[in-house]
Design an enzyme around this catalytic site. Structure first.
Site, PDB file in Angstrom:
ATOM      1  N   THR A   1      22.976  -0.134 -10.867  1.00 30.78           N
ATOM      2  CA  THR A   1      22.565  -1.526 -10.692  1.00 30.78           C
ATOM      3  C   THR A   1      21.067  -1.646 -10.528  1.00 30.78           C
ATOM      4  O   THR A   1      20.419  -2.512 -11.118  1.00 30.78           O
ATOM      5  CB  THR A   1      23.232  -2.138  -9.442  1.00 30.78           C
TER       6      THR A   1
ATOM      7  N   LEU B   1      -3.815  -1.465  -1.358  1.00 30.03           N
ATOM      8  CA  LEU B   1      -3.791  -2.650  -2.192  1.00 30.03           C
ATOM      9  C   LEU B   1      -4.329  -3.782  -1.318  1.00 30.03           C
ATOM     10  O   LEU B   1      -3.678  -4.192  -0.355  1.00 30.03           O
ATOM     11  CB  LEU B   1      -2.365  -2.963  -2.660  1.00 30.03           C
TER      12      LEU B   1
ATOM     13  N   CYS C   1       0.835  -1.197   0.000  1.00 28.72           N
ATOM     14  CA  CYS C   1       0.000   0.000   0.000  1.00 28.72           C
ATOM     15  C   CYS C   1       0.875   1.254   0.000  1.00 28.72           C
ATOM     16  O   CYS C   1       2.106   1.181  -0.014  1.00 28.72           O
ATOM     17  CB  CYS C   1      -0.894   0.005   1.232  1.00 28.72           C
TER      18      CYS C   1
ATOM     19  N   ARG D   1      19.156  -0.924 -13.813  1.00 26.44           N
ATOM     20  CA  ARG D   1      19.320  -2.034 -14.750  1.00 26.44           C
ATOM     21  C   ARG D   1      18.381  -3.193 -14.416  1.00 26.44           C
ATOM     22  O   ARG D   1      17.764  -3.787 -15.296  1.00 26.44           O
ATOM     23  CB  ARG D   1      20.763  -2.543 -14.715  1.00 26.44           C
TER      24      ARG D   1
ATOM     25  N   ASN E   1       1.383   0.133   5.804  1.00 26.82           N
ATOM     26  CA  ASN E   1       1.747  -0.554   4.572  1.00 26.82           C
ATOM     27  C   ASN E   1       2.502  -1.800   4.986  1.00 26.82           C
ATOM     28  O   ASN E   1       3.573  -1.698   5.586  1.00 26.82           O
ATOM     29  CB  ASN E   1       2.642   0.331   3.698  1.00 26.82           C
ATOM     30  N   GLY E   2       1.957  -2.974   4.681  1.00 25.53           N
ATOM     31  CA  GLY E   2       2.695  -4.174   5.031  1.00 25.53           C
ATOM     32  C   GLY E   2       1.817  -5.366   5.283  1.00 25.53           C
ATOM     33  O   GLY E   2       0.605  -5.356   5.023  1.00 25.53           O
TER      34      GLY E   2
END
Length: 585
Positions: A316, A51, A2, A319, A75-76
């Site tokens: 990194t 979410l 979320c 990519r 959130n979690g």
């Protein structure tokens, strides 16, 4: 995952301020497309973009205690919420949300309950009885969180930088494993495991204990009320995640609701190492496999969106985030909202190819500790933000608190790469799942050489990025880089290209300081570059930069040719056989 945004103690409690907080909260809507919630008490605002994974019907946020004096936006995922509910039997719960326990735990224990939570989380809790608040972030930083301070005395807390960067005088990363208390006026570390001190452990290697700890970490992450799957690259880590999930899925609540056929997902350039290996593993495990391909141009076209969502200019990370970003969109289009992924194993077990050069077990252990502590700025950031960009949640069992404690208590002598004893990188993990009677994986997959995600999706991906940067960044621009970008000065045209895009979205000095820097080879820390003299002249985060280790290593004197990808001139590779290192696919 979320999106949360809290503005606390601002001087303005007018309707205009509420409108502004709502406007900023909408910048996080990609993280939580299922519902938006806001709670205001005086000059404090708690907003949430949801979410829905657990209790989609009634678990909307913010969440409250019985009389609504405690308000929390989270959130979690709290994997032990059922056990915690049982301990809170005197409390009345409003929803089936796993996160509601936080409000009631605070009532019982005040600020001293964070370590009771088994899961990943970022939250802000407001106690309206005295207008105090606390905020906390999970142990490793699997969930992202930022904190900022307004010129009016306000404190801002947001899941992503874009929720606060335009309104704060200063902001920074909220440190993992910490609690921020308005009463104390600062941070306090709540996560203090034995490995954090970097003292060298001495517990003998127990393969069965390690296997059981990982199986437990995976099975607890099967807690879901929505369709899910696994990310499968065909490498060791994702293959073990898939194998353990397949073995334990039957009999779970998730299986009763969604069936026992596991969905797996892979992304790569046409003909890439990962696509081939993932298909083989999927066939072996019997998963419903989904293979997605992209072109180098598809990836290059997505770079700006990737940098906006991941909020970094680290080479990194960008990519590797781009293929994951493209794949996540495809996965979400299939109706899947949660995936289980293999991040964290290389940091815990010394799996990156540069660990072949670790001089002793003490250096190896300290390097793994440093890598785990930095995960929130690299792989955790990538896995969370590249998936959350499309409203998809990624869960990472290797970063389970209990599993990390088990793995980091092993005498690091067992993690040393010893070709003379037949031990390749991550041997302790491979051996733990090398079951002759009931194999988890085929032998050649179990002992496949490490491929970094940005390499495994196809070697021409990185070469294509370098060629793109070469055509967009001139030598003259590079000669002035140290003046334009004095902090974390780009040393390659690829890095310069990403930095330009990043600062267009996030121009503040505070934003620039959230991104780590320094020399690295094959994802090492700056300290580990000292392990091999030739690495200092070959500083590239690709696994192929591990000269003398990777079987497709860059030939050092021929490195500039990599920028020629996409033309008639291709980079020349040299085959370098590393004794005792197996590779497949």
């Amino acid at each position: 995952m979320c999106g949360i945004l809290a503005v606390l103690g601002c001087a303005d409690d007018t309707q205009g301020k509420r409108v502004r907080v709502l406007e900023l909260s909408r910048r996080l809507k990609h993280r939580g497309p299922d519902w938006s919630g806001m709670h205001q008490v005086g000059d404090c605002y708690l907003s949430h973009q949801r979410l829905a994974i657990i209790d989609p019907a009634s678990g909307d946020q913010p969440l409250y205690n019985e009389d609504k004096s405690i308000v929390v936006t989270v959130n979690g995922e709290i994997y032990n919420h059922e056990q915690l509910r049982a301990q809170l039997s005197s409390h009345t719960f409003r929803t089936g949300s796993d996160c509601e326990v936080i409000a009631h735990l605070y009532e019982e224990h005040g600020e001293n309950f964070i370590d009771m939570l088994d899961g990943v989380f970022s939250f802000v809790l407001l106690d309206t009885r005295d207008n105090s608040f606390i905020a906390a972030r999970d142990a490793i930083g699997v969930t992202p969180l930022y904190i900022g301070w307004g010129i009016d005395g306000s404190v801002w807390i947001s899941s992503e930088m874009k929720g606060l960067n335009d309104d704060c005088e200063h902001f920074e990363i909220f440190p993992p494993g910490h609690l921020y208390s308005s009463k104390q006026g600062g941070f306090k570390r709540w996560y203090n495991p034995p490995w954090f001190s970097e003292v060298i452990p001495s517990v003998p290697y127990d393969p069965l204990a390690l296997r059981k700890a990982f199986e437990k970490a995976v099975t607890k992450r099967l807690m879901t009320d929505v369709p899910f799957g696994v990310l499968l690259s065909g490498g060791l880590d994702s293959s073990l995640v898939a194998a353990v999930t397949v073995r334990h899925l039957a009999g779970t609540k998730a299986a009763k609701r969604w069936g026992t056929k596991l969905h797996s997902f892979c992304v790569g350039l046409e003909g890439s190492p990962d696509l081939k290996a993932a298909k083989e593993v999927a066939n072996y495990l019997g998963t419903m496999h989904h293979e997605f391909t992209f072109t180098v141009q598809d990836g290059i076209d997505a770079i700006e969106d990737v940098i906006y969502h991941t909020e970094t200019y680290d080479v990194t990370t960008i990519r590797a985030s781009t293929p994951m970003f493209l794949m996540s969109r495809k996965i979400k289009s299939l109706g899947v909202k949660m995936v289980i992924s293999g991040e964290g194993s290389d940091e815990i077990f010394g799996g990156y190819l540069y660990f072949h050069k670790a001089p002793n077990k003490e250096e190896l252990h300290r390097e793994t500790c440093q890598k785990i502590k930095a995960l929130h700025q690299y792989d955790c950031l990538r896995a969370n933000k590249a998936t959350s960009a499309w409203g998809l949640e990624a869960r990472v069992p290797f970063l389970d608190k209990e599993f990390i404690n088990e793995a980091m208590s092993i005498d690091p002598e067992w993690k040393m790469i010893r070709p003379d004893l037949g031990r390749i990188e991550k041997w302790v993990l491979r051996k733990a799942f090398d079951d002759e009677e009931q194999p988890f994986l085929p032998k050649h997959i179990l002992y496949r050489q490490k491929e970094q995600f940005s390499d495994g999706v196809g070697y021409s991906w990185i070469d294509g990025l370098k060629a793109h940067a070469e055509s967009n960044v001139t030598d003259k621009m590079m000669s002035n880089a140290k003046f334009i970008y004095p902090h974390n000065t780009p040393t390659t045209k690829e890095a310069y290209c990403y930095r330009m895009i990043f600062e267009r979205f996030f121009p503040q000095n505070s934003a620039i300081l959230t991104v780590p820097g320094g020399p690295s080879v094959a994802c090492s820390t700056a300290k580990a570059v000292e392990w091999d003299a030739q690495w200092s002249g070959n500083l590239d985060p690709s696994g192929r930069a591990a000269l003398g280790v990777h079987l497709s290593a860059y030939e050092q004197e021929h490195l500039p040719a990599t920028i020629m990808a996409g033309t008639s001139k291709k980079p020349r590779m040299i085959e370098v056989a590393a004794p005792g290192v197996a590779i497949e696919g």
